[in-house]
Scaffold this active site. Sequence first.
Site: not given
Length: 401
Positions: A141, A226, A255
């Site tokens: 994802f 990531d 984030k």
Amino acid sequence: MSTTENAIASAEAHSAHNYHPLPVVVATADGAWMTDVEGRRYLDMLAGYSALNFGHSNRRLIDAARAQLERVTLTSRAFHHDRFADFCTRLAELCGMEMVLPMNTGAEAVETAVKTARKWGYRVKGVPDGMAKIIVAADNFHGRTTTVISFSTDPEARADFGPYTPGFEIVPYGDLTAMREAMTENTVAVLIEPIQGEAGVLVPPPGYLAGVRELTRERNVLFVADEIQSGLGRTGRTFACEHEGVVPDVYLLGKALGGGVVPVSAVVSSAAVLGVYRPGEHGSTFGGNPLACAVALEVIDMLSTGEYQQRAAELGDHLHHELGLLAGGGTVQAVRGRGLWAGVDIEPELGTGREISERLMERRVLVKDTHGSTIRIAPPLVIGKEDLDWGLEQLREVLRG
């Protein structure tokens, strides 16, 4: 209708149904706790998918944002501003890198990394124009943009959004042999999550990340990590790659970099990689804006002490010990994760992940489901041990029925 029901009905009537949130309407939040419009308090065990590593309404972050709001919030990159150099310098130092390319969202960072890897491949590695390939892992994802969903294996992410962007090779996560076999002279990068979040907090086999690092170095391929969810303290280290002593060529961050206050993301790498860009080839109006830089600088300062990483490691050990006691007892099939991050596979006969999340919500604990009967637990790193234990006790009660 209650205040909650009215708010949800209005949202359902006037917003696209691209999410299926739990039926709670949050009004205020502080630390690891949120309060809804009816005045009910809930323990946040999701932390905005790790965007809220430092908790809700963190005073240092709010003060940094407020001070910057009084000065200047946006210049665009058409002009310099006085927070930009410090942000890039400090973030590069935190990562042990040389250059930073700031963006806003995690998906933008991934898109930027794809463009960067391709440009590096053409200008530095010498891959023929239009032939660059990037290897990714199944069940990944990395975001929701058209290019990113082109290399997703999740039918919900892909259905009805084609045609898809070419240039990606998908291999099983954790399989070095498959990755090696997929590499060609046109491979420019391997893009993986050190721990797969959306897939259910999947930790790769020991030695996998080190193997990826060795393979990519051997084949002159960029290793792009990531760390948008796994990075910045979540796993008990600044970066999840550190658990195997690995430093990738490129970090993708987001984030928690914005402290749950503003969206901030970044691609962080060497001058040899990010130096391929020339003015006008990539950018973002809000990327690296003064407000974002001010908040992110405070985040970097907070991480520089190691306090939050240590807290995540110690509380994470406790979390996994307690969850481990549930495994094999007829209620939990498996527990995975690292630090204050766990994927819990519930026995399917006890309910779906959504149903378990709803039952926990009734007991004032908020988590998120994924893939069938799996729930994810990722509280803010500032959560108190007593609060964490209370939340775990609510999970035990739900599983007891």
